[in-house]
Design a protein around this motif. Structure first.
Motif, PDB file in Angstrom:
ATOM      1  N   MET A   1     -12.626  22.904 -17.557  1.00 28.14           N
ATOM      2  CA  MET A   1     -12.849  21.974 -16.579  1.00 28.14           C
ATOM      3  C   MET A   1     -14.039  22.303 -15.765  1.00 28.14           C
ATOM      4  SD  MET A   1      -9.188  20.461 -15.860  1.00 28.14           S
ATOM      5  CE  MET A   1      -8.609  21.821 -14.756  1.00 28.14           C
ATOM      6  N   GLY A   2     -15.119  20.868 -14.892  1.00 29.25           N
ATOM      7  CA  GLY A   2     -15.782  21.291 -14.549  1.00 29.25           C
ATOM      8  C   GLY A   2     -16.349  19.928 -13.650  1.00 29.25           C
ATOM      9  N   ARG A   3     -15.913  20.177 -12.264  1.00 24.79           N
ATOM     10  CA  ARG A   3     -16.862  18.692 -11.479  1.00 24.79           C
ATOM     11  C   ARG A   3     -17.846  18.119 -11.593  1.00 24.79           C
ATOM     12  NH1 ARG A   3     -13.988  16.407  -5.487  1.00 24.79           N
ATOM     13  NH2 ARG A   3     -15.515  14.693  -5.922  1.00 24.79           N
ATOM     14  N   VAL A   4     -18.391  17.312 -11.373  1.00 23.30           N
ATOM     15  CA  VAL A   4     -20.116  17.190 -11.482  1.00 23.30           C
ATOM     16  C   VAL A   4     -20.822  17.429 -10.098  1.00 23.30           C
ATOM     17  CG1 VAL A   4     -19.856  15.247 -13.287  1.00 23.30           C
ATOM     18  CG2 VAL A   4     -19.764  14.546 -10.899  1.00 23.30           C
ATOM     19  N   ASN A   5     -21.715  17.528 -10.039  1.00 26.07           N
ATOM     20  CA  ASN A   5     -22.945  17.868  -8.894  1.00 26.07           C
ATOM     21  C   ASN A   5     -24.011  16.832  -8.844  1.00 26.07           C
ATOM     22  OD1 ASN A   5     -24.479  19.003 -10.284  1.00 26.07           O
ATOM     23  ND2 ASN A   5     -24.326  21.191  -9.082  1.00 26.07           N
ATOM     24  N   LEU A   6     -25.000  16.784  -8.183  1.00 21.48           N
ATOM     25  CA  LEU A   6     -25.396  15.713  -7.672  1.00 21.48           C
ATOM     26  C   LEU A   6     -26.998  16.349  -8.390  1.00 21.48           C
ATOM     27  CD1 LEU A   6     -24.670  14.745  -3.737  1.00 21.48           C
ATOM     28  CD2 LEU A   6     -23.873  13.198  -6.540  1.00 21.48           C
ATOM     29  N   ALA A  42     -13.298  16.090 -24.249  1.00 19.02           N
ATOM     30  CA  ALA A  42     -13.178  16.430 -23.109  1.00 19.02           C
ATOM     31  C   ALA A  42     -11.382  17.378 -22.530  1.00 19.02           C
ATOM     32  CB  ALA A  42     -13.400  15.028 -21.826  1.00 19.02           C
ATOM     33  N   ASP A  43     -12.105  18.720 -21.315  1.00 24.50           N
ATOM     34  CA  ASP A  43     -10.906  18.476 -20.111  1.00 24.50           C
ATOM     35  C   ASP A  43     -11.182  18.785 -19.186  1.00 24.50           C
ATOM     36  OD1 ASP A  43      -9.035  20.160 -19.479  1.00 24.50           O
ATOM     37  OD2 ASP A  43      -9.544  22.181 -19.977  1.00 24.50           O
ATOM     38  N   PRO A  44     -11.302  17.487 -18.267  1.00 29.24           N
ATOM     39  CA  PRO A  44     -11.908  16.181 -16.974  1.00 29.24           C
ATOM     40  C   PRO A  44     -10.821  17.443 -16.074  1.00 29.24           C
ATOM     41  CG  PRO A  44     -10.744  15.235 -18.206  1.00 29.24           C
ATOM     42  CD  PRO A  44     -10.476  16.231 -19.109  1.00 29.24           C
ATOM     43  N   PRO A  45     -11.507  16.927 -14.492  1.00 35.87           N
ATOM     44  CA  PRO A  45     -10.219  17.853 -13.380  1.00 35.87           C
ATOM     45  C   PRO A  45      -9.092  16.856 -14.687  1.00 35.87           C
ATOM     46  CG  PRO A  45     -12.474  17.499 -13.013  1.00 35.87           C
ATOM     47  CD  PRO A  45     -12.669  17.128 -14.047  1.00 35.87           C
ATOM     48  N   TYR A  46      -7.771  17.510 -13.526  1.00 38.64           N
ATOM     49  CA  TYR A  46      -7.257  17.053 -13.039  1.00 38.64           C
ATOM     50  C   TYR A  46      -6.569  15.535 -12.436  1.00 38.64           C
ATOM     51  CZ  TYR A  46      -5.173  19.642 -18.005  1.00 38.64           C
ATOM     52  OH  TYR A  46      -5.374  19.750 -18.911  1.00 38.64           O
ATOM     53  N   ASN A  47      -7.224  16.461 -11.174  1.00 37.29           N
ATOM     54  CA  ASN A  47      -6.527  16.113  -9.635  1.00 37.29           C
ATOM     55  C   ASN A  47      -4.938  16.252  -9.803  1.00 37.29           C
ATOM     56  OD1 ASN A  47      -7.351  14.590  -7.369  1.00 37.29           O
ATOM     57  ND2 ASN A  47      -6.204  12.282  -8.351  1.00 37.29           N
ATOM     58  N   ILE A 108      -4.145  11.456 -16.776  1.00 37.77           N
ATOM     59  CA  ILE A 108      -3.808  11.350 -18.345  1.00 37.77           C
ATOM     60  C   ILE A 108      -4.150   9.409 -18.005  1.00 37.77           C
ATOM     61  CG2 ILE A 108      -1.949  11.229 -19.003  1.00 37.77           C
ATOM     62  CD1 ILE A 108      -5.214  12.041 -21.239  1.00 37.77           C
ATOM     63  N   PHE A 109      -2.442   9.387 -17.346  1.00 38.17           N
ATOM     64  CA  PHE A 109      -2.355   7.482 -17.890  1.00 38.17           C
ATOM     65  C   PHE A 109      -3.767   6.334 -17.140  1.00 38.17           C
ATOM     66  CE2 PHE A 109       1.494   9.875 -17.173  1.00 38.17           C
ATOM     67  CZ  PHE A 109       2.399   9.949 -18.608  1.00 38.17           C
ATOM     68  N   ARG A 110      -3.823   7.099 -16.280  1.00 39.81           N
ATOM     69  CA  ARG A 110      -5.449   6.626 -15.180  1.00 39.81           C
ATOM     70  C   ARG A 110      -6.438   6.694 -16.695  1.00 39.81           C
ATOM     71  NH1 ARG A 110      -3.225   6.075  -9.802  1.00 39.81           N
ATOM     72  NH2 ARG A 110      -5.261   5.244  -9.795  1.00 39.81           N
TER      73      ARG A 110
END
Length: 422
Positions: A1-6, A42-47, A108-110
């Motif tokens: 996972m990797g969160r986006v930057n600008l 996609a394996d996004p950040p799980y928060n 995952i529900f969101r």
């Protein structure tokens, strides 16, 4: 996972079928041609919203996910992030394309709600049931032993999409593949390490999971996009299976690991990448689990006892992870072909060895942490393997017979030293 930057994405040079882009996943996807991708994984950040340190009963620290890319100020911010990257992913999907998203109960529900709001059509939710989950050390809730994957097509009215039903059935001993998958966490030699010996990435997924996803919903030559590329599991499996890939990742340290990992991967021969199309298409022996774990290599052939059918497999070594999975006839064929079979009595002895270690701890009245148990277990298993291997080589016998001979020798030595007792 990797969160986006600008900042905008930065594309790596080299094989266009193996593309890695560093930078903002949303900007990078928006820069790709519309409807150019067959599958998104996609394996996004799980928060995860972790608060404070998590420790084991012996007070050792758990290496949890506490990176900045997994932190969001609110659920609303996370929802906006999810909507934006998923909208960009939908734009690049072909009309026959599909998406997989993996997550935990934290997100995952969101994610599923946003997916439906954007027009994706959910085909299945798949439960990845972990055979070796991390315990709940605080004892305040159930052990979190699974993650959820959502598989969806691009559109609700979409008639064409890839689903290799027969390949999944062949992978599952000729039974329909279910939506609950029992697979282990990424551990041992598969777990990538950084320069200090720690985890290169805190949430590295096992290749077996991606193998099943890509085999089920892509074909050789398809393009797979992973907007949260991490250390490159999707790319490594895609390359093995003859798929093209585009990976987007913000963190340079992850990209460095991914590039080196993928460089070492070899693509299977064309005939070994063919997907099973139907039960009548060709005779086969289902060795799905071994394929998923990367234990098989191209070139060997297994026959049924009557030698009426042959199936190409990918193994020089076969390690029996169950009790008695190889017939006597198969043993003879494998031995004739020089394939080493590590027998169940040796390879499947980990549980018995750990039970012995528990007994030792009880006698000494102390508690070993997981790392120490694994270290002791590894030492026992390696020592046992080497003893049987050396004996088998010295006496020119298969390892199964060698294991029995070593065991008989030990019993004989004990009787000679102690006598018959009682």
């Amino acid at each position: 996972m990797g969160r986006v930057n600008l900042r905008a994405g930065q594309k790596s040079a080299g094989n266009p079928a193996e593309t890695i882009i560093q930078g903002d996943c949303i900007a990078a996807m928006n820069a790709l041609p519309e409807k150019s991708v067959d599958l998104v994984f996609a394996d996004p950040p799980y928060n995860l919203q972790l608060g404070g340190e998590l420790t084991r009963p012996d007070q050792s620290k758990v290496d949890a996910v506490d990176d900045d890319w997994d932190k969001f100020a609110s659920f609303a911010e996370y929802d906006r992030f999810t909507h934006d990257w998923m909208k960009a992913a939908r734009r690049v999907l072909k009309d026959t394309g599909a998406i997989w998203v993996i997550g935990s109960y934290h997100n995952i529900f969101r994610v599923g709600a946003t997916m439906q709001d954007l027009g994706f059509w959910v085909m299945n939710d798949v439960v990845w049931r972990k055979s070796n989950p991390m315990p709940n050390f605080r004892g305040t809730r159930f052990t979190n032993a699974h993650e959820t994957l959502i598989w969806a097509t691009r559109d609700a009215e979409q008639k064409k999409y890839t689903f290799n039903y027969d390949a999944m059935k062949a992978l599952n001993d000729d039974l329909q593949m279910r939506s609950d998958w029992l697979l282990p966490l990424c551990t041992g030699g598969e777990r990538l390490k950084d320069g200090d010996g720690g985890k290169a990435h805190p949430t590295q997924k096992p290749e077996a999971l991606l193998h099943r996803v890509l085999l089920a919903t892509t074909n050789a030559g398809d393009t797979v996009l992973d907007p949260f590329f991490g250390t490159g599991t999707t790319g490594a499996v895609a390359k093995k299976l003859g798929r093209n890939f585009i990976g987007i990742e913000r963190e340079a340290r992850y990209i460095k690991v991914a590039r080196e990992r993928i460089r070492l991967v070899k693509t299977g021969a064309a005939e070994d990448l063919k997907v099973t199309t139907s039960k009548k298409a060709e005779p086969r022996i289902p060795f799905g689990t071994l394929v998923e774990r990367g234990l098989l290599e191209a070139g060997d052939t297994l026959y049924d006892p009557a030698r009426r059918h042959a199936a190409r497999i990918r193994a020089r070594f076969i390690v029996e992870g169950a009790n008695g999975p190889t017939t006597r006839e198969a043993d003879e064929i494998l031995n004739d072909r020089g394939v080493v079979v590590v027998p169940d009595i040796l390879a499947n002895a980990g549980g018995v060895a750990v039970s012995y270690l528990e007994w030792v701890q009880d006698l000494q009245n102390f508690f070993w942490n997981e790392d120490e148990v694994n270290r002791q277990l590894q030492a026992i298993m390696i020592q046992s393997f080497r003893a049987v291997w050396d004996f088998s080589q010295a006496h020119d016998v298969p390892m199964r017979l060698g294991a029995y001979m070593v065991a008989v020798d030990k019993v004989a030595d004990a009787l000679q030293a102690r006598g018959i007792w009682p």
